[in-house]
Design a protein around this motif. Structure first.
Motif, PDB file in Angstrom:
ATOM      1  N   SER A  21       0.840  -1.194   0.000  1.00 53.21           N
ATOM      2  CA  SER A  21       0.000   0.000   0.000  1.00 53.21           C
ATOM      3  C   SER A  21       0.879   1.249   0.000  1.00 53.21           C
ATOM      4  CB  SER A  21      -0.862  -0.039   1.265  1.00 53.21           C
ATOM      5  OG  SER A  21      -1.577   1.162   1.398  1.00 53.21           O
ATOM      6  N   THR A  46      -3.861   3.197   1.440  1.00 54.59           N
ATOM      7  CA  THR A  46      -4.779   3.105   2.578  1.00 54.59           C
ATOM      8  C   THR A  46      -5.971   4.069   2.418  1.00 54.59           C
ATOM      9  OG1 THR A  46      -2.987   2.424   4.038  1.00 54.59           O
ATOM     10  CG2 THR A  46      -4.956   3.349   5.098  1.00 54.59           C
ATOM     11  N   GLY A  87       0.551  10.777   3.213  1.00 55.17           N
ATOM     12  CA  GLY A  87      -0.567  10.261   3.994  1.00 55.17           C
ATOM     13  C   GLY A  87      -1.224   9.065   3.339  1.00 55.17           C
ATOM     14  N   GLY A 265      12.288  -3.240   3.143  1.00 52.20           N
ATOM     15  CA  GLY A 265      13.685  -3.496   2.803  1.00 52.20           C
ATOM     16  C   GLY A 265      13.916  -4.417   1.630  1.00 52.20           C
ATOM     17  N   ILE A 266      12.878  -4.729   0.856  1.00 54.22           N
ATOM     18  CA  ILE A 266      13.098  -5.645  -0.279  1.00 54.22           C
ATOM     19  C   ILE A 266      13.500  -4.825  -1.507  1.00 54.22           C
ATOM     20  CG2 ILE A 266      12.065  -7.344  -1.837  1.00 54.22           C
ATOM     21  CD1 ILE A 266      10.220  -8.100   0.572  1.00 54.22           C
ATOM     22  N   VAL A 285       6.302  -5.121  -1.741  1.00 57.73           N
ATOM     23  CA  VAL A 285       7.373  -4.209  -2.163  1.00 57.73           C
ATOM     24  C   VAL A 285       6.807  -2.837  -2.490  1.00 57.73           C
ATOM     25  CG1 VAL A 285       8.914  -6.006  -3.005  1.00 57.73           C
ATOM     26  CG2 VAL A 285       7.219  -5.046  -4.554  1.00 57.73           C
TER      27      VAL A 285
HETATM   28  C1  LIG Z   1       5.892   7.075   0.205  1.00 59.86           C
HETATM   29  C2  LIG Z   1       5.318   5.928   0.968  1.00 59.86           C
HETATM   30  C3  LIG Z   1       3.954   5.856   1.206  1.00 59.86           C
HETATM   31  C4  LIG Z   1       3.419   4.794   1.945  1.00 59.86           C
HETATM   32  N1  LIG Z   1       2.076   4.748   2.156  1.00 59.86           N
HETATM   33  C5  LIG Z   1       1.554   3.707   2.846  1.00 59.86           C
HETATM   34  C6  LIG Z   1       0.152   3.596   3.025  1.00 59.86           C
HETATM   35  O1  LIG Z   1      -0.646   4.414   2.576  1.00 59.86           O
HETATM   36  N2  LIG Z   1      -0.299   2.523   3.729  1.00 59.86           N
HETATM   37  C7  LIG Z   1       0.527   1.561   4.237  1.00 59.86           C
HETATM   38  O2  LIG Z   1       0.069   0.594   4.842  1.00 59.86           O
HETATM   39  N3  LIG Z   1       1.860   1.644   4.054  1.00 59.86           N
HETATM   40  C8  LIG Z   1       2.382   2.685   3.369  1.00 59.86           C
HETATM   41  N4  LIG Z   1       3.727   2.736   3.154  1.00 59.86           N
HETATM   42  C9  LIG Z   1       4.593   1.630   3.603  1.00 59.86           C
HETATM   43  C10 LIG Z   1       4.824   0.643   2.424  1.00 59.86           C
HETATM   44  O3  LIG Z   1       3.610   0.022   2.063  1.00 59.86           O
HETATM   45  C11 LIG Z   1       5.856  -0.444   2.740  1.00 59.86           C
HETATM   46  O4  LIG Z   1       5.343  -1.301   3.733  1.00 59.86           O
HETATM   47  C12 LIG Z   1       7.190   0.126   3.176  1.00 59.86           C
HETATM   48  O5  LIG Z   1       7.593   1.174   2.316  1.00 59.86           O
HETATM   49  C13 LIG Z   1       8.288  -0.922   3.206  1.00 59.86           C
HETATM   50  O6  LIG Z   1       8.482  -1.510   1.972  1.00 59.86           O
HETATM   51  P1  LIG Z   1       9.731  -1.165   1.014  1.00 59.86           P
HETATM   52  O7  LIG Z   1      10.966  -1.431   1.779  1.00 59.86           O
HETATM   53  O8  LIG Z   1       9.545  -2.097  -0.167  1.00 59.86           O
HETATM   54  O9  LIG Z   1       9.619   0.240   0.617  1.00 59.86           O
HETATM   55  C14 LIG Z   1       4.278   3.797   2.439  1.00 59.86           C
HETATM   56  C15 LIG Z   1       5.645   3.878   2.197  1.00 59.86           C
HETATM   57  C16 LIG Z   1       6.171   4.914   1.478  1.00 59.86           C
HETATM   58  C17 LIG Z   1       7.653   4.967   1.221  1.00 59.86           C
END
Ligand SMILES: Cc1cc2nc3c(=O)[nH]c(=O)nc-3n(C[C@H](O)[C@H](O)[C@H](O)COP(=O)(O)O)c2cc1C
Length: 399
Positions: A21, A46, A87, A265-266, A285
């Motif tokens: 998300s 979200t 947000g 972290g992937i 991811v």
């Molecule tokens: C810019 C941004 C926006 C995000 N928005 C949401 C969100 O709306 N809802 C949510 O559950 N997680 C949100 N996340 C968290 C991501 O879904 C994810 O769990 C987190 O970035 C870790 O994954 P990654 O290492 O692949 O980036 C957001 C992350 C980022 C960087």
């Protein structure tokens, strides 16, 4: 050919890679592109009723830093820091009913799934949005109990503020799981002292699965300006966080019998394999897709399949959790026979890097030769880490 299919909370996924998300899932067109790239699922941005979270999205800021803590400019470093503030979905949640039905139909045609994500401001709204997600034909939904930003905002009573309160998290989970029939997954925050107890509490309250783990709040400083990047605290993550995420994942996998989607972290398929071996069924991811584009999804799916074929893992379940099960407690490790360093003089180049890093004075230089003192060696293996020639120094059981 290895079988990439995964059952997660009773929903069948064609492979274990899902887009989490965030921005890549914040519109119908982005979601369709994730699905076209081969994602087995997408978790939509979200959905919320919170004005504060809409305001946050309308003020989104992002800074991507290299290993030195500077804006990366150019080639993406392998260990980037994604420092950002944003947000939830910017549209009112009601507008997403149509987006959910359209994307779910698109996903179904590609043997994939759209997963709901909810982050509301009151218990009533959490339930209402969950019901809307279910009515739209969505088969699985995630509760966002992990978003880091509400901790910095007076008006946003959602995200990690709920994940930090196991009693309220359980009450909310119970209210939602009692109101809908679809399985509910809880996305946890790492910013608690005992994540396992939160995971247990939401399991008892009816959660069908867990997403481990949302992002941290960070503080990144630009030394040229003497100010924090993007003007203050923000959510932080990146591939370097993987070792922390995996620790939360392994603890929860050991203690809580629920399927887990791993995130945080992937960067590539190797990371995805580490998440599976630690205990994840699905991988979510985000930032790698934001920075490398949709092709990152295809590369991770293909890479996981290729690795499994090469190593002879018949299916994802054959790999799931093997590293967590292989992990010894400290006491078990102390009980093992002491191992000692030994040098292979055919390979040793006498570079002496091992001597510089031996903090037990077990390695010395005798002329050009590195010598090891087995009475002093405690088998710590730092010498093996710093040695540039594989096999030139080993730590092994004494003959
Ligand atoms: C810019 C941004 C926006 C995000 N928005 C949401 C969100 O709306 N809802 C949510 O559950 N997680 C949100 N996340 C968290 C991501 O879904 C994810 O769990 C987190 O970035 C870790 O994954 P990654 O290492 O692949 O980036 C957001 C992350 C980022 C960087």
């Amino acid at each position: 050919m290895s079988d990439l299919k995964v059952d997660f909370c009773g929903v069948k996924f064609k492979n274990p890679v899902v887009v989490s998300s965030a921005e890549p899932t914040n519109s119908v067109s982005h979601i369709k592109k994730c699905l076209d790239a081969g994602a087995a699922g997408v978790v939509v941005k979200t959905l919320t009723d919170s004005e504060a979270m809409h305001t946050l999205t309308n003020n989104s800021r992002y800074a991507v830093l290299n290993e030195k803590g500077e804006l990366f400019r150019g080639r993406l470093p392998r260990f980037y820091t994604f420092y950002s503030r944003s947000g939830f979905a910017k549209e009112p949640y009601e507008q997403w009913y149509a987006y959910l039905t359209e994307t779910q139909e698109y996903a179904r045609e590609r043997d994939a799934h759209v997963i709901g994500s909810i982050g509301a401001s009151t218990p009533e709204k959490w339930v209402e949005i969950a019901k809307m997600v279910e009515d739209a034909g969505i088969e699985l939904a995630e509760l966002n109990f992990g978003c880091p930003h509400p901790s910095q905002m007076k008006e946003a009573k959602t995200g990690m503020l709920i994940g930090q309160d196991p009693v309220f998290a359980a009450e909310l989970t119970h209210a939602i799981t009692s109101a809908v029939k679809i399985p509910i997954v809880v996305k946890l925050t790492p910013q608690v002292s005992d994540v396992v107890s939160v995971a247990k509490a939401v399991k008892e309250a009816g959660a069908a699965g867990l997403t481990v783990i949302n992002r941290f709040v960070g503080f990144a400083v630009n030394i040229e300006t003497g100010k924090p990047y993007i003007d203050g605290r923000a959510g932080v993550g990146g591939p370097w966080v993987k070792v922390l995420a995996l620790n939360y994942l392994s603890q929860i996998h050991e203690a809580v019998p629920l399927p887990i989607a791993g995130t945080n972290g992937i960067y590539d398929w190797r990371d995805a394999i580490e998440f599976i071996m630690t205990g994840a069924s699905l991988m979510q991811v985000c930032t790698v897709v934001m920075l490398k584009g949709y092709k990152a999804i295809t590369e991770i799916v293909d890479g996981v399949g290729k690795f499994m074929d090469e190593k002879g893992y018949a299916n994802v379940a054959a790999m799931r959790g093997i590293a967590t099960r292989a992990s010894l407690t400290y006491e078990e490790q102390f009980a093992r026979p002491k191992r000692k360093s030994a040098i292979d003089y055919d390979l040793c180049t006498s570079c002496k890097l091992c001597v510089r890093s031996c903090w037990y004075d077990a390695l010395t230089v005798d002329g050009r030769k590195v010598k090891t003192d087995s009475d002093k060696c405690i088998g710590c293996e730092l010498c093996v880490s710093v040695c540039p020639v594989p096999g030139a120094i080993r730590v092994q059981a004494p003959a």
